[in-house]
Design a protein around this motif. Structure first.
Motif, mmCIF file in Angstrom:
data_model
loop_
_atom_site.group_PDB
_atom_site.id
_atom_site.type_symbol
_atom_site.label_atom_id
_atom_site.label_comp_id
_atom_site.label_asym_id
_atom_site.label_seq_id
_atom_site.Cartn_x
_atom_site.Cartn_y
_atom_site.Cartn_z
ATOM 1 N N UNK A 1 0.835 -1.189 0.000
ATOM 2 C CA UNK A 1 0.000 0.000 0.000
ATOM 3 C C UNK A 1 0.880 1.253 0.000
ATOM 4 N N UNK A 2 0.400 2.289 -0.653
ATOM 5 C CA UNK A 2 1.007 3.614 -0.521
ATOM 6 C C UNK A 2 0.326 4.273 0.671
ATOM 7 N N UNK A 3 1.034 4.478 1.779
ATOM 8 C CA UNK A 3 0.378 5.033 2.962
ATOM 9 C C UNK A 3 0.215 6.547 2.856
ATOM 10 N N UNK A 4 -0.370 7.102 3.911
ATOM 11 C CA UNK A 4 -0.536 8.558 3.989
ATOM 12 C C UNK A 4 -1.986 8.958 4.062
ATOM 13 N N UNK A 5 -2.479 9.386 5.248
ATOM 14 C CA UNK A 5 -3.884 9.775 5.405
ATOM 15 C C UNK A 5 -4.126 11.237 5.035
ATOM 16 N N UNK B 1 -9.265 11.882 4.379
ATOM 17 C CA UNK B 1 -8.970 10.454 4.312
ATOM 18 C C UNK B 1 -10.103 9.542 4.777
ATOM 19 N N UNK B 2 -11.174 10.100 5.373
ATOM 20 C CA UNK B 2 -12.250 9.278 5.913
ATOM 21 C C UNK B 2 -13.209 8.889 4.789
ATOM 22 N N UNK B 3 -12.995 7.710 4.235
ATOM 23 C CA UNK B 3 -13.779 7.235 3.100
ATOM 24 C C UNK B 3 -14.941 6.393 3.608
#
Length: 359
Positions: free
Chosen positions: A57-61, A87-89
Protein backbone atom coordinates in the motif's frame (compact mmCIF):
# COMPACT_ATOMS: atom_id res chain seq x y z
CA UNK A 1 4.85 8.53 -10.74
CA UNK A 2 7.04 8.33 -7.65
CA UNK A 3 5.60 6.94 -4.42
CA UNK A 4 6.59 5.49 -1.04
CA UNK A 5 5.28 1.93 -0.77
CA UNK A 6 4.87 -0.23 2.35
CA UNK A 7 5.37 -3.82 1.15
CA UNK A 8 5.58 -5.65 4.46
CA UNK A 9 5.31 -4.76 8.14
CA UNK A 10 8.67 -4.07 9.69
CA UNK A 11 10.35 -3.12 6.42
CA UNK A 12 11.23 0.44 5.36
CA UNK A 13 9.15 2.25 2.77
CA UNK A 14 10.29 1.52 -0.79
CA UNK A 15 10.67 4.68 -2.89
CA UNK A 16 9.86 3.65 -6.43
CA UNK A 17 7.94 4.45 -9.60
CA UNK A 18 4.39 3.09 -9.70
CA UNK A 19 1.52 3.44 -12.21
CA UNK A 20 -0.42 6.70 -12.06
CA UNK A 21 -3.94 6.39 -10.63
CA UNK A 22 -6.72 5.96 -13.20
CA UNK A 23 -9.81 8.18 -12.90
CA UNK A 24 -13.22 6.59 -12.46
CA UNK A 25 -16.73 7.97 -12.05
CA UNK A 26 -17.17 9.49 -8.59
CA UNK A 27 -13.44 10.08 -8.25
CA UNK A 28 -10.90 12.90 -8.47
CA UNK A 29 -7.17 12.75 -9.15
CA UNK A 30 -5.13 15.17 -7.04
CA UNK A 31 -1.51 16.25 -7.40
CA UNK A 32 -0.20 15.97 -3.83
CA UNK A 33 1.72 19.06 -2.69
CA UNK A 34 2.01 18.36 1.06
CA UNK A 35 0.98 15.57 3.41
CA UNK A 36 1.49 15.14 7.15
CA UNK A 37 3.24 12.20 8.78
CA UNK A 38 1.51 10.98 11.93
CA UNK A 39 3.74 10.74 14.99
CA UNK A 40 2.86 7.05 15.37
CA UNK A 41 3.30 6.04 11.70
CA UNK A 42 6.38 4.04 12.67
CA UNK A 43 4.17 1.91 14.94
CA UNK A 44 1.73 1.35 12.07
CA UNK A 45 4.50 0.35 9.68
CA UNK A 46 6.22 -2.06 12.08
CA UNK A 47 2.90 -3.71 12.99
CA UNK A 48 2.81 -2.61 16.63
CA UNK A 49 -0.56 -0.91 16.23
CA UNK A 50 -2.05 -3.85 14.33
CA UNK A 51 -3.82 -1.57 11.86
CA UNK A 52 -5.86 -3.25 9.14
CA UNK A 53 -3.82 -2.75 5.97
CA UNK A 54 -3.97 -4.80 2.79
CA UNK A 55 -0.34 -4.69 1.64
CA UNK A 56 1.35 -3.51 -0.47
CA UNK A 57 0.00 0.00 0.00
CA UNK A 58 1.01 3.61 -0.52
CA UNK A 59 0.38 5.03 2.96
CA UNK A 60 -0.54 8.56 3.99
CA UNK A 61 -3.88 9.78 5.40
CA UNK A 62 -5.09 12.83 3.50
CA UNK A 63 -3.11 15.75 2.21
CA UNK A 64 -3.15 19.13 0.48
CA UNK A 65 -2.93 19.34 -3.28
CA UNK A 66 -4.35 20.59 -6.55
CA UNK A 67 -7.04 18.96 -8.64
CA UNK A 68 -5.58 17.22 -11.67
CA UNK A 69 -8.67 15.52 -13.14
CA UNK A 70 -12.36 15.27 -12.23
CA UNK A 71 -15.13 12.83 -13.08
CA UNK A 72 -18.49 13.64 -14.75
CA UNK A 73 -20.36 13.91 -11.44
CA UNK A 74 -18.27 16.86 -10.13
CA UNK A 75 -20.05 20.17 -10.70
CA UNK A 76 -18.14 22.60 -8.47
CA UNK A 77 -14.53 21.42 -8.66
CA UNK A 78 -12.23 22.83 -11.31
CA UNK A 79 -8.86 21.52 -12.44
CA UNK A 80 -6.22 23.47 -10.51
CA UNK A 81 -8.34 23.99 -7.35
CA UNK A 82 -6.42 23.82 -4.07
CA UNK A 83 -8.04 21.09 -1.98
CA UNK A 84 -7.84 19.10 1.22
CA UNK A 85 -8.12 15.34 0.64
CA UNK A 86 -10.24 13.97 3.48
CA UNK A 87 -8.97 10.45 4.31
CA UNK A 88 -12.25 9.28 5.91
CA UNK A 89 -13.78 7.24 3.10
CA UNK A 90 -17.36 6.03 3.60
CA UNK A 91 -19.39 3.46 1.70
CA UNK A 92 -22.10 5.10 -0.41
CA UNK A 93 -24.83 2.47 -0.10
CA UNK A 94 -25.81 2.93 3.57
CA UNK A 95 -26.25 6.50 4.75
CA UNK A 96 -27.30 5.40 8.26
CA UNK A 97 -24.35 3.15 9.12
CA UNK A 98 -21.69 3.40 6.40
CA UNK A 99 -18.55 1.31 6.45
CA UNK A 100 -15.39 3.40 6.91
CA UNK A 101 -11.79 3.21 5.82
CA UNK A 102 -9.05 5.74 6.46
CA UNK A 103 -7.38 6.00 3.07
CA UNK A 104 -3.72 5.10 3.31
CA UNK A 105 -3.95 4.15 7.01
CA UNK A 106 -6.51 1.56 8.20
CA UNK A 107 -10.04 0.20 7.88
CA UNK A 108 -12.86 -0.87 10.19
CA UNK A 109 -14.36 -4.30 9.67
CA UNK A 110 -14.87 -6.36 6.51
CA UNK A 111 -16.77 -3.56 4.75
CA UNK A 112 -14.01 -1.09 5.50
CA UNK A 113 -11.46 -3.51 4.08
CA UNK A 114 -13.48 -3.74 0.86
CA UNK A 115 -13.34 0.06 0.63
CA UNK A 116 -9.60 -0.03 1.23
CA UNK A 117 -9.08 -2.50 -1.58
CA UNK A 118 -10.22 0.20 -3.99
CA UNK A 119 -9.25 3.46 -2.25
CA UNK A 120 -6.16 1.84 -0.75
CA UNK A 121 -3.38 4.19 -1.76
CA UNK A 122 -2.77 7.37 0.21
CA UNK A 123 -0.83 10.57 -0.07
CA UNK A 124 2.83 9.50 0.11
CA UNK A 125 2.92 9.85 -3.66
CA UNK A 126 2.95 12.46 -6.40
CA UNK A 127 -0.72 11.77 -7.17
CA UNK A 128 -3.66 10.13 -5.42
CA UNK A 129 -7.18 9.08 -6.34
CA UNK A 130 -9.88 10.31 -3.94
CA UNK A 131 -13.68 9.95 -3.79
CA UNK A 132 -15.28 13.11 -5.17
CA UNK A 133 -17.06 13.90 -1.89
CA UNK A 134 -13.75 13.73 0.00
CA UNK A 135 -12.14 16.55 -1.98
CA UNK A 136 -12.72 19.82 -0.08
CA UNK A 137 -11.86 23.18 -1.65
CA UNK A 138 -9.75 25.42 0.58
CA UNK A 139 -9.46 28.50 -1.63
CA UNK A 140 -6.35 30.10 -3.03
CA UNK A 141 -3.10 29.40 -1.21
CA UNK A 142 0.57 29.32 -2.14
CA UNK A 143 2.58 26.13 -2.46
CA UNK A 144 4.50 27.11 0.69
CA UNK A 145 1.26 27.58 2.66
CA UNK A 146 0.19 24.04 1.79
CA UNK A 147 2.57 22.76 4.47
CA UNK A 148 0.70 24.42 7.35
CA UNK A 149 -2.69 23.52 5.88
CA UNK A 150 -1.73 19.91 6.64
CA UNK A 151 -2.68 20.74 10.25
CA UNK A 152 -6.32 20.33 9.15
CA UNK A 153 -5.90 16.56 9.46
CA UNK A 154 -5.04 16.90 13.15
CA UNK A 155 -7.60 19.56 13.98
CA UNK A 156 -10.45 17.66 12.32
CA UNK A 157 -10.33 14.84 14.86
CA UNK A 158 -11.31 16.88 17.94
CA UNK A 159 -13.62 19.01 15.81
CA UNK A 160 -15.57 15.85 14.99
CA UNK A 161 -15.84 15.08 18.68
CA UNK A 162 -17.14 18.51 19.57
CA UNK A 163 -19.67 18.40 16.72
CA UNK A 164 -20.96 15.07 18.09
CA UNK A 165 -21.31 16.67 21.53
CA UNK A 166 -23.06 19.72 20.05
CA UNK A 167 -20.63 22.08 21.77
CA UNK A 168 -22.14 25.54 22.15
CA UNK A 169 -20.48 28.94 22.45
CA UNK A 170 -20.06 29.96 26.07
CA UNK A 171 -19.79 26.42 27.45
CA UNK A 172 -17.02 25.01 29.63
CA UNK A 173 -14.96 22.15 28.23
CA UNK A 174 -12.44 19.77 29.80
CA UNK A 175 -9.86 18.21 27.46
CA UNK A 176 -8.46 14.97 28.88
CA UNK A 177 -5.10 14.58 27.19
CA UNK A 178 -4.57 18.31 26.60
CA UNK A 179 -0.77 18.08 26.47
CA UNK A 180 -0.68 15.70 23.50
CA UNK A 181 -0.80 16.36 19.76
CA UNK A 182 -4.54 15.83 19.33
CA UNK A 183 -5.33 17.14 22.83
CA UNK A 184 -3.65 20.49 22.24
CA UNK A 185 -5.53 20.68 18.93
CA UNK A 186 -8.73 20.07 20.90
CA UNK A 187 -7.96 23.06 23.12
CA UNK A 188 -7.53 25.35 20.11
CA UNK A 189 -10.64 23.99 18.36
CA UNK A 190 -12.85 24.34 21.45
CA UNK A 191 -11.78 27.97 21.84
CA UNK A 192 -12.35 28.63 18.13
CA UNK A 193 -15.89 27.23 18.52
CA UNK A 194 -16.54 29.71 21.33
CA UNK A 195 -15.86 27.77 24.52
CA UNK A 196 -15.77 30.16 27.47
CA UNK A 197 -13.27 28.06 29.38
CA UNK A 198 -11.12 25.00 28.63
CA UNK A 199 -9.80 23.02 31.59
CA UNK A 200 -6.49 21.46 30.50
CA UNK A 201 -5.18 18.71 32.80
CA UNK A 202 -1.78 17.11 32.29
CA UNK A 203 1.56 16.21 33.85
CA UNK A 204 3.84 18.28 31.62
CA UNK A 205 3.90 21.71 33.24
CA UNK A 206 5.90 23.26 30.40
CA UNK A 207 3.25 22.30 27.84
CA UNK A 208 0.45 23.47 30.13
CA UNK A 209 2.17 26.84 30.50
CA UNK A 210 2.59 27.02 26.72
CA UNK A 211 -1.14 26.47 26.21
CA UNK A 212 -1.86 29.44 28.48
CA UNK A 213 0.76 31.52 26.65
CA UNK A 214 -0.83 30.74 23.30
CA UNK A 215 -4.50 31.07 24.20
CA UNK A 216 -4.70 33.18 27.35
CA UNK A 217 -6.77 33.02 30.49
CA UNK A 218 -9.60 30.98 28.97
CA UNK A 219 -7.28 27.97 29.39
CA UNK A 220 -7.20 26.62 32.96
CA UNK A 221 -4.19 24.31 33.43
CA UNK A 222 -4.22 21.55 36.05
CA UNK A 223 -1.22 19.40 36.94
CA UNK A 224 -2.31 15.79 37.47
CA UNK A 225 -1.04 13.87 40.50
CA UNK A 226 -2.33 10.41 39.63
CA UNK A 227 -4.63 10.32 42.66
CA UNK A 228 -8.05 9.94 41.05
CA UNK A 229 -10.27 11.71 43.59
CA UNK A 230 -7.80 14.54 44.18
CA UNK A 231 -7.36 15.13 40.44
CA UNK A 232 -11.12 15.17 39.88
CA UNK A 233 -11.60 17.77 42.61
CA UNK A 234 -8.77 19.92 41.20
CA UNK A 235 -10.27 19.86 37.72
CA UNK A 236 -13.70 20.84 38.99
CA UNK A 237 -12.27 23.72 41.00
CA UNK A 238 -10.35 25.03 38.00
CA UNK A 239 -13.48 25.43 35.90
CA UNK A 240 -15.27 28.75 35.91
CA UNK A 241 -18.52 26.88 36.47
CA UNK A 242 -20.06 23.46 35.80
CA UNK A 243 -18.22 21.47 33.13
CA UNK A 244 -20.58 21.00 30.20
CA UNK A 245 -18.47 18.73 28.03
CA UNK A 246 -15.52 16.37 28.64
CA UNK A 247 -13.43 15.38 25.63
CA UNK A 248 -11.06 12.41 26.06
CA UNK A 249 -8.20 11.80 23.61
CA UNK A 250 -5.83 9.87 25.89
CA UNK A 251 -3.49 7.34 24.21
CA UNK A 252 -3.60 3.54 24.81
CA UNK A 253 -0.79 3.68 27.37
CA UNK A 254 -2.75 5.77 29.90
CA UNK A 255 -4.37 4.29 32.99
CA UNK A 256 -8.16 4.15 33.04
CA UNK A 257 -8.06 5.91 36.44
CA UNK A 258 -6.82 9.09 34.73
CA UNK A 259 -9.57 8.94 32.13
CA UNK A 260 -12.30 8.22 34.69
CA UNK A 261 -11.16 11.11 36.89
CA UNK A 262 -11.70 13.49 33.97
CA UNK A 263 -14.93 11.96 32.66
CA UNK A 264 -16.66 12.17 36.03
CA UNK A 265 -16.11 15.92 36.33
CA UNK A 266 -18.95 16.54 33.89
CA UNK A 267 -22.10 18.18 35.23
CA UNK A 268 -25.52 16.48 35.40
CA UNK A 269 -27.02 16.37 31.88
CA UNK A 270 -23.50 16.92 30.51
CA UNK A 271 -21.81 15.25 27.55
CA UNK A 272 -18.70 13.07 27.34
CA UNK A 273 -16.80 12.39 24.10
CA UNK A 274 -14.51 9.35 23.90
CA UNK A 275 -12.00 9.53 21.03
CA UNK A 276 -8.86 8.14 22.68
CA UNK A 277 -7.14 4.78 22.69
CA UNK A 278 -7.72 3.45 26.20
CA UNK A 279 -8.03 -0.33 26.13
CA UNK A 280 -6.87 -0.71 22.53
CA UNK A 281 -3.53 -2.17 23.58
CA UNK A 282 -5.14 -4.68 25.94
CA UNK A 283 -5.77 -4.45 29.65
CA UNK A 284 -8.82 -3.24 31.52
CA UNK A 285 -11.46 -1.18 29.80
CA UNK A 286 -12.96 2.03 31.13
CA UNK A 287 -15.20 1.33 34.15
CA UNK A 288 -17.87 3.98 34.82
CA UNK A 289 -20.59 3.72 37.49
CA UNK A 290 -23.95 2.84 35.95
CA UNK A 291 -25.95 4.73 38.66
CA UNK A 292 -23.88 7.90 38.10
CA UNK A 293 -24.52 7.81 34.35
CA UNK A 294 -28.22 7.06 34.73
CA UNK A 295 -29.15 9.36 37.62
CA UNK A 296 -27.20 12.30 36.21
CA UNK A 297 -28.48 11.80 32.65
CA UNK A 298 -24.96 11.73 31.24
CA UNK A 299 -24.63 11.43 27.45
CA UNK A 300 -21.57 9.46 26.34
CA UNK A 301 -20.52 9.74 22.70
CA UNK A 302 -18.07 7.31 21.19
CA UNK A 303 -16.72 9.10 18.12
CA UNK A 304 -14.40 7.84 15.39
CA UNK A 305 -13.31 10.70 13.14
CA UNK A 306 -15.96 13.24 12.05
CA UNK A 307 -19.04 13.77 9.83
CA UNK A 308 -18.70 14.30 6.06
CA UNK A 309 -19.24 18.07 6.20
CA UNK A 310 -16.74 18.67 9.03
CA UNK A 311 -13.75 19.49 6.82
CA UNK A 312 -15.59 22.24 4.93
CA UNK A 313 -16.87 23.72 8.20
CA UNK A 314 -13.41 23.65 9.76
CA UNK A 315 -11.91 25.32 6.68
CA UNK A 316 -14.49 28.08 7.18
CA UNK A 317 -13.27 28.57 10.77
CA UNK A 318 -9.71 28.94 9.49
CA UNK A 319 -10.75 31.37 6.74
CA UNK A 320 -12.68 33.44 9.31
CA UNK A 321 -9.54 33.82 11.43
CA UNK A 322 -11.05 31.92 14.37
CA UNK A 323 -8.62 29.01 14.07
CA UNK A 324 -4.95 29.72 13.36
CA UNK A 325 -2.79 27.31 11.43
CA UNK A 326 0.34 29.34 12.13
CA UNK A 327 0.38 27.85 15.64
CA UNK A 328 1.97 24.82 13.98
CA UNK A 329 5.70 24.50 13.38
CA UNK A 330 6.50 22.22 10.46
CA UNK A 331 9.55 20.24 9.38
CA UNK A 332 9.46 19.14 5.74
CA UNK A 333 10.98 16.26 3.77
CA UNK A 334 10.86 15.33 0.10
CA UNK A 335 9.44 11.99 -0.99
CA UNK A 336 12.88 10.43 -1.41
CA UNK A 337 13.38 10.86 2.33
CA UNK A 338 10.00 9.48 3.44
CA UNK A 339 11.61 7.02 5.87
CA UNK A 340 13.54 9.85 7.51
CA UNK A 341 10.26 11.76 7.80
CA UNK A 342 8.65 8.81 9.63
CA UNK A 343 11.58 8.66 12.06
CA UNK A 344 11.44 12.41 12.61
CA UNK A 345 7.70 12.35 13.30
CA UNK A 346 8.17 9.65 15.95
CA UNK A 347 10.97 11.58 17.67
CA UNK A 348 9.43 15.04 17.42
CA UNK A 349 5.72 14.60 18.07
CA UNK A 350 3.79 16.79 20.45
CA UNK A 351 1.65 19.90 20.54
CA UNK A 352 1.63 22.13 17.46
CA UNK A 353 4.33 20.20 15.61
CA UNK A 354 4.03 18.90 12.07
CA UNK A 355 6.20 16.57 10.05
CA UNK A 356 5.31 16.98 6.38
CA UNK A 357 6.30 15.22 3.16
CA UNK A 358 6.22 17.38 0.04
CA UNK A 359 6.15 15.04 -2.99
Amino acid sequence: MKAAVLKSFGSPLAIENVPEPVLGTGEVIVDVVATRVLSYMNEVFDGTRNYALDLPIIPGPGGIGRVRAIGPDATKLVVGNWVFCDPTVRSRDDAVAPDIALQGLTAAGPGGMRLQQHFRHGSFAEQMRVPTENVKRIGTITSEEATQWCALGTLLVPYGGFLAANLQAGETVLVSGATGNFGSAAVSVALAMGAACVVAPGRNEAILADLVRRFGSRVKPIRLTGVEDDDRDSMKRAASGPIDCVFDIMPPSVSTNVVRAAVMTVRPYGRVVLMGGVGMAGGAGLDLPYPWIMRNCISIHGVWMYPPDAASRLIALVRAGLLRLDEYQATTFDLDHANAAVEHAAAHGGPFKLTVIRP
